[in-house]
Motif scaffolding. Structure first.
Motif, PDB file in Angstrom:
ATOM      1  N   ILE A 256       1.342  -0.804  -0.265  1.00 35.64           N
ATOM      2  CA  ILE A 256       0.063   0.005   0.536  1.00 35.64           C
ATOM      3  C   ILE A 256       1.215   1.096  -0.023  1.00 35.64           C
ATOM      4  N   LEU A 257       1.891   1.073   1.142  1.00 40.11           N
ATOM      5  CA  LEU A 257       2.436   2.641   0.812  1.00 40.11           C
ATOM      6  C   LEU A 257       3.558   2.297  -0.334  1.00 40.11           C
ATOM      7  N   LEU A 258       3.977   1.179  -1.065  1.00 42.29           N
ATOM      8  CA  LEU A 258       5.074   1.070  -2.599  1.00 42.29           C
ATOM      9  C   LEU A 258       4.101   1.521  -3.564  1.00 42.29           C
TER      10      LEU A 258
ATOM     11  N   LEU B  94       4.829  -3.049  14.378  1.00 39.98           N
ATOM     12  CA  LEU B  94       4.364  -1.814  14.115  1.00 39.98           C
ATOM     13  C   LEU B  94       4.838  -0.448  14.085  1.00 39.98           C
ATOM     14  N   GLY B  95       4.946  -0.192  14.472  1.00 39.83           N
ATOM     15  CA  GLY B  95       5.838   1.239  14.864  1.00 39.83           C
ATOM     16  C   GLY B  95       6.493   1.016  14.478  1.00 39.83           C
ATOM     17  N   ALA B  96       7.317   0.083  14.731  1.00 41.76           N
ATOM     18  CA  ALA B  96       9.178  -0.245  14.358  1.00 41.76           C
ATOM     19  C   ALA B  96       8.861  -0.576  12.334  1.00 41.76           C
ATOM     20  N   MET B  97       8.246  -0.933  11.962  1.00 45.40           N
ATOM     21  CA  MET B  97       7.849  -1.495  10.585  1.00 45.40           C
ATOM     22  C   MET B  97       7.200   0.279   9.993  1.00 45.40           C
TER      23      MET B  97
ATOM     24  N   LEU C 114       8.163   4.187   5.926  1.00 40.97           N
ATOM     25  CA  LEU C 114       8.040   5.505   5.936  1.00 40.97           C
ATOM     26  C   LEU C 114       9.675   5.556   5.651  1.00 40.97           C
ATOM     27  N   LEU C 115      10.920   6.014   6.704  1.00 44.44           N
ATOM     28  CA  LEU C 115      11.787   6.139   6.002  1.00 44.44           C
ATOM     29  C   LEU C 115      12.229   5.893   4.950  1.00 44.44           C
ATOM     30  N   THR C 116      12.903   4.481   4.596  1.00 44.89           N
ATOM     31  CA  THR C 116      13.517   4.219   3.353  1.00 44.89           C
ATOM     32  C   THR C 116      12.417   4.279   1.996  1.00 44.89           C
TER      33      THR C 116
ATOM     34  N   GLY D 280      12.226   1.922  -2.271  1.00 46.07           N
ATOM     35  CA  GLY D 280      11.685   1.370  -3.086  1.00 46.07           C
ATOM     36  C   GLY D 280      11.635   0.144  -2.339  1.00 46.07           C
ATOM     37  N   ALA D 281      11.113  -0.688  -3.175  1.00 41.52           N
ATOM     38  CA  ALA D 281      11.527  -2.480  -2.219  1.00 41.52           C
ATOM     39  C   ALA D 281      11.929  -2.613  -1.528  1.00 41.52           C
ATOM     40  N   TRP D 282      13.353  -2.495  -1.191  1.00 40.70           N
ATOM     41  CA  TRP D 282      14.176  -2.147  -0.374  1.00 40.70           C
ATOM     42  C   TRP D 282      13.621  -1.986   0.822  1.00 40.70           C
ATOM     43  N   GLY D 283      12.961  -0.862   0.855  1.00 39.98           N
ATOM     44  CA  GLY D 283      12.505  -0.776   1.776  1.00 39.98           C
ATOM     45  C   GLY D 283      11.610  -0.772   3.148  1.00 39.98           C
ATOM     46  N   ALA D 284      11.426  -1.514   2.248  1.00 43.04           N
ATOM     47  CA  ALA D 284      10.218  -2.531   1.931  1.00 43.04           C
ATOM     48  C   ALA D 284      10.300  -3.270   3.388  1.00 43.04           C
TER      49      ALA D 284
END
Length: 490
Positions: free
Chosen positions: A224-226, A356-359, A364-366, A371-375
């Motif tokens: 969803i973020l991607l 969830l907070g850590a994720m 949001l930062l990465t 992109g996908a690596w941040g996910a």
């Protein structure tokens, strides 16, 4: 386990076809629709299924059939009066396809499960998860066939998604003849949900909130973020990596469904055995997960372009990292079943909020930058946070020292080390992916076996004896030598 052995190859092949036909963008759209519907279902369910299984399993273990009947009928009322109307709205807003298919998805994908969904939960309450697995085998064949038919007749991700909703909604209907007659009548009788016991809601609402938070943290929410912050190509790459990691760990996750009512009933009738049971469960799950990581992470990553096509080559490293780290998340599922058996809904909620907070922070930062690596990095943080927090805060639920728990989980860490050594060693060799995979397989197995031998971990002979003693003869012919191999280091 038989259901996993039969369904996993079919789902794997169908996933390959979907990825090749839809392409990265279309495959990402399908993942997006699936993720949104999954989260919406968790939100509107409000923990009713979790509460039904926990309270129903305890009542069934005590022989209190009347209480189980009341729970079943009143939970049906909640689904029909609350969950179904909201899910109908979501399907209508999200779905883009033929009107007839959209209507079918609403009727069979929303209202039928709402009206008789307690039938599948009842199989778990009765501790008849083997019957549920047989039903799942049938449903998997029908679902995969329907998905392929819709793919080639419509060729759109929305058409595939709506078809899955229609077919999956039929499972509760098929479960009705299987459950005990005394419970069958209760499933078919819809009663007012507001008369559910107060203690039920005290557990169910926090558990429901925890389920929503866990769904956001554990499911492929990152798509969803991607979808919003990156490109359709990146959505497809991450969806592929997430799906492959899920396929790899399906054998380990198949142990979870029968474990939940078993732990709940055990704590009710023999609390002194819980600590021993926890260590056995953690040893077994960690050993299986470690073996999957050691072999699955490098081999699957190397073969991505061969299986899915050259356009998915960039997903290879994503697959490796996500599969290698996903074991941390998977091993927390059986651990949480021991926490839930104490009806500690708020504790599970705090755990999932932390994850969830850590994720969310990492994503949001990465994601906008990587992109996908941040996910992938965000998803890896979920398992690390959950595993560490459970070990530190839930010793009373596990009834075992933290040091003993860490030792029981060591095969999982050995699997990660073996996977890294195998992947780095084989991908540096200038060979084709097929030959690299052939080399990686024995290297992974040997490295993992040496790790078990040096650390003297893995299954104990007693664990192997238990595994060898259960199931029909045809199954024991496979599980017995496998269990002995995983216990040889002891």
């Amino acid at each position: 386990m038989l259901h996993t052995a039969l369904s996993l190859p079919a789902a794997f092949v169908v996933n390959i076809v979907l990825a090749r036909v839809l392409g990265p963008a279309g495959f990402g759209r399908l993942a997006y629709l699936t993720a949104v519907m999954s989260i919406a279902t968790l939100i509107v369910s409000a923990g009713i299924s979790s509460g039904l299984i926990q309270f129903g399993s305890k009542a069934h273990a005590r022989g209190d059939r009347g209480r189980v009947q009341a729970l079943l009928s009143r939970s049906q009322g909640f689904r029909v009066l609350w969950a179904a109307p909201l899910l109908t709205l979501i399907v209508v807003l999200l779905g883009e396809g033929r009107p007839a298919l959209l209507v079918g998805a609403v009727v069979f994908g929303v209202w039928v499960p709402a009206a008789v969904g307690g039938a599948t939960a009842c199989l778990t309450i009765e501790n008849r998860t083997a019957a549920g697995a047989k039903l799942a085998i049938v449903m998997n064949v029908v679902t995969q066939a329907a998905v392929l038919l819709s793919l080639y007749s419509m060729g759109t991700p929305d058409g595939v998604w709506l078809t899955r909703l229609v077919v999956s909604g039929m499972a509760p209907l098929l479960a009705i003849p299987i459950i005990a007659p005394i419970y069958r009548r209760a499933v078919l009788r819809i009663r007012a949900p507001w008369r559910l016991p107060r203690e039920f809601w005290r557990y169910a609402l926090p558990a429901g909130a925890s389920g929503v938070v866990a769904g956001l943290a554990l499911d492929r929410t990152e798509v969803i973020l991607l979808e919003q912050l990156s490109t359709a190509q990146q959505v497809g790459m991450y969806a592929l990596a997430f799906g492959l990691a899920g396929h790899a760990f399906a054998p380990a996750q198949s142990l979870l469904t029968p474990l939940v009512p078993a732990v709940s009933g055990l704590r009710e009738v023999d609390g002194e055995a819980v600590g021993r049971a926890f260590l056995r469960v953690l040893r077994t799950s960690s050993t299986i997960i470690g073996a999957i990581i050691a072999v699955g992470a490098p081999v699957l990553a190397i073969l991505v372009p061969v299986i899915y096509g050259a356009e998915y080559t960039a997903a290879s490293n994503l697959v490796f990292v996500l599969t290698a780290t996903a074991g941390l998340t998977v091993v927390t599922f059986p651990m949480i079943s021991f926490v839930s058996s104490r009806l500690r809904g708020m504790s599970v909620l705090r755990l999932n909020l932390l994850a969830l907070g850590a994720m969310g922070a990492l994503a949001l930062l990465t994601v906008p930058v990587l992109g996908a690596w941040g996910a992938v990095l965000a998803k890896a943080s979920v398992g690390l946070v959950r595993f560490g927090w459970l070990l530190l805060t839930e010793k009373e639920s596990f009834e075992t020292p933290t040091r003993a728990s860490l030792r029981a989980s060591s095969p999982m860490w050995l699997g990660m080390a073996a996977a890294v050594a195998s992947y780095l060693g084989t991908t540096l060799v200038a060979l084709g992916p097929g030959l690299q995979a052939l080399i990686a397989l024995p290297v992974s197995v040997l490295t993992f076996a040496i790790g078990l031998w040096v650390s003297r971990t893995g299954l104990t002979p007693a664990d192997a004896g238990i595994v060898s003693s259960i199931g029909p003869k045809a199954v024991r012919r496979v599980t017995t030598p496998l269990a002995r191999c995983l216990a040889w280091a002891r």
